[in-house]
Design an enzyme around this catalytic site. Structure first.
Site, PDB file in Angstrom:
ATOM      1  N   ASP A  65       0.820  -1.216   0.000  1.00  0.00           N
ATOM      2  CA  ASP A  65       0.000   0.000   0.000  1.00  0.00           C
ATOM      3  C   ASP A  65       0.854   1.266   0.000  1.00  0.00           C
ATOM      4  OD1 ASP A  65       0.975  -0.347   2.601  1.00  0.00           O
ATOM      5  OD2 ASP A  65      -0.971  -0.873   3.431  1.00  0.00           O
ATOM      6  N   ASN A 134      -7.357  -3.178  14.080  1.00  0.00           N
ATOM      7  CA  ASN A 134      -8.757  -3.442  13.710  1.00  0.00           C
ATOM      8  C   ASN A 134      -8.874  -4.621  12.743  1.00  0.00           C
ATOM      9  OD1 ASN A 134      -7.744  -2.362  11.374  1.00  0.00           O
ATOM     10  ND2 ASN A 134      -9.135  -0.621  11.271  1.00  0.00           N
ATOM     11  N   HIS A 136      -7.024  -5.067   9.979  1.00  0.00           N
ATOM     12  CA  HIS A 136      -6.751  -4.795   8.571  1.00  0.00           C
ATOM     13  C   HIS A 136      -5.452  -5.456   8.126  1.00  0.00           C
ATOM     14  CE1 HIS A 136      -4.622  -0.662   9.437  1.00  0.00           C
ATOM     15  NE2 HIS A 136      -3.696  -1.574   9.239  1.00  0.00           N
ATOM     16  N   GLU A 141      -9.584  -1.994   5.235  1.00  0.00           N
ATOM     17  CA  GLU A 141     -10.249  -1.677   6.497  1.00  0.00           C
ATOM     18  C   GLU A 141     -11.526  -2.509   6.677  1.00  0.00           C
ATOM     19  OE1 GLU A 141      -8.424  -0.097   8.462  1.00  0.00           O
ATOM     20  OE2 GLU A 141      -8.303   2.058   8.090  1.00  0.00           O
TER      21      GLU A 141
END
Ligand code: GLP
Length: 258
Positions: A65, A134, A136, A141
């Site tokens: 990313d 979380n 990811h 997400e």
């Protein structure tokens, strides 16, 4: 899913770095998927320290990313991170190193181009991933399609807060990123997921023990046949099957592949 639990974060890091070097030793033209974040800093440090005699010249890399809006020279960009922690220290061929552009005129087109470039390289042989608090992976997400390909992703407030340390404040963290999709990552032939520290324990539990669901993108990897989850004791602390582990050669193994 194979699960390795090490006493300390450093042992988990050392194992992960050794696994990546081993892959390159086996296949000089390896196509790697690479991550950023704090978890990977000691992995790249260990790779640099133990790479003697190994050439990276034919290795091809694709980072997972990049933030949207940051040019490669921006100190907060993942381009900068990778140069600083890995690329500038080993004999990589710059032509073989790929990250999404954060400043392409059309981010959606850039995402499509990146996905095609991975395909054209023959796909990822091995991707090493960190894990967001979380759940990811890359910047996929909660709520993302588990069938997603490389795409533009809005970052959650939680992720922006977790990465504020690299920018000063949460507000300064870019709002969007280009990330490989969950399916892009899933298509890697082998995966290593490294998670260290108690702050990752809930995400590890959701990834490994929870149902496969978009609320925890990493849970999609439960269906992958060649994924190794590498943990320290702290990250494994909520892991349900933990008590049942057999102690093998200094670390504990939960289950075989499949
Ligand atoms: C970051 C990156 C991921 C990384 C994850 C965990 O934001 N986009 O590639 O694996 O979140 O980061 P850290 O290792 O700093 O906890």
């Amino acid at each position: 899913m194979k699960v390795l639990i090490f006493k300390t974060a450093q042992e988990a890091v050392d194992h992960s770095a050794a696994a990546v070097l081993e892959q390159i030793r086996e296949r000089a033209e390896t196509v790697l998927g690479l991550s950023t974040g704090g978890t990977m800093v000691p992995v790249y440090e260990k790779m640099r320290a133990t790479a003697a005699g190994l050439s990276f010249n034919k290795v091809v890399t694709f980072n997972l990313d990049e933030y949207l809006g940051l040019c490669p020279g921006d100190p907060g960009s993942y381009h900068s991170y990778m140069r600083h922690h890995l690329f500038d220290h080993l004999d990589f061929n710059p032509h073989n190193l790929h990250l999404p552009s954060g400043t392409a005129a059309c981010a959606t087109q850039e995402a499509e181009r990146y996905e095609m470039a991975i395909k054209a390289a023959g796909g990822l042989d091995l991707a090493i991933l960190g894990l967001g608090e979380n759940g990811h992976i890359g910047f996929n997400e909660p709520g993302v399609s588990l069938g997603s390909r490389t795409h533009v992703q809005a970052l959650t407030d939680q992720t922006r807060a977790a990465n504020a340390r690299y920018f000063g404040t949460s507000e300064q963290v870019p709002r969007f990123a280009i990330t490989m999709g969950v399916k892009t990552i899933f298509d890697a032939r082998k995966l290593i997921v490294l998670a260290t520290g108690a702050h990752k324990a809930a995400a590890v539990q959701a990834m490994r023990d929870g149902p496969v669901r978009t609320a925890c993108p990493a849970s999609a990897l439960q269906a992958h046949s060649q994924v190794t989850l590498v943990l320290d004791e702290a990250a494994a602390s909520l892991f349900e099957a933990r008590a049942a582990y057999a102690d093998i050669q200094g670390h504990k193994v939960a289950s075989g592949h499949g």
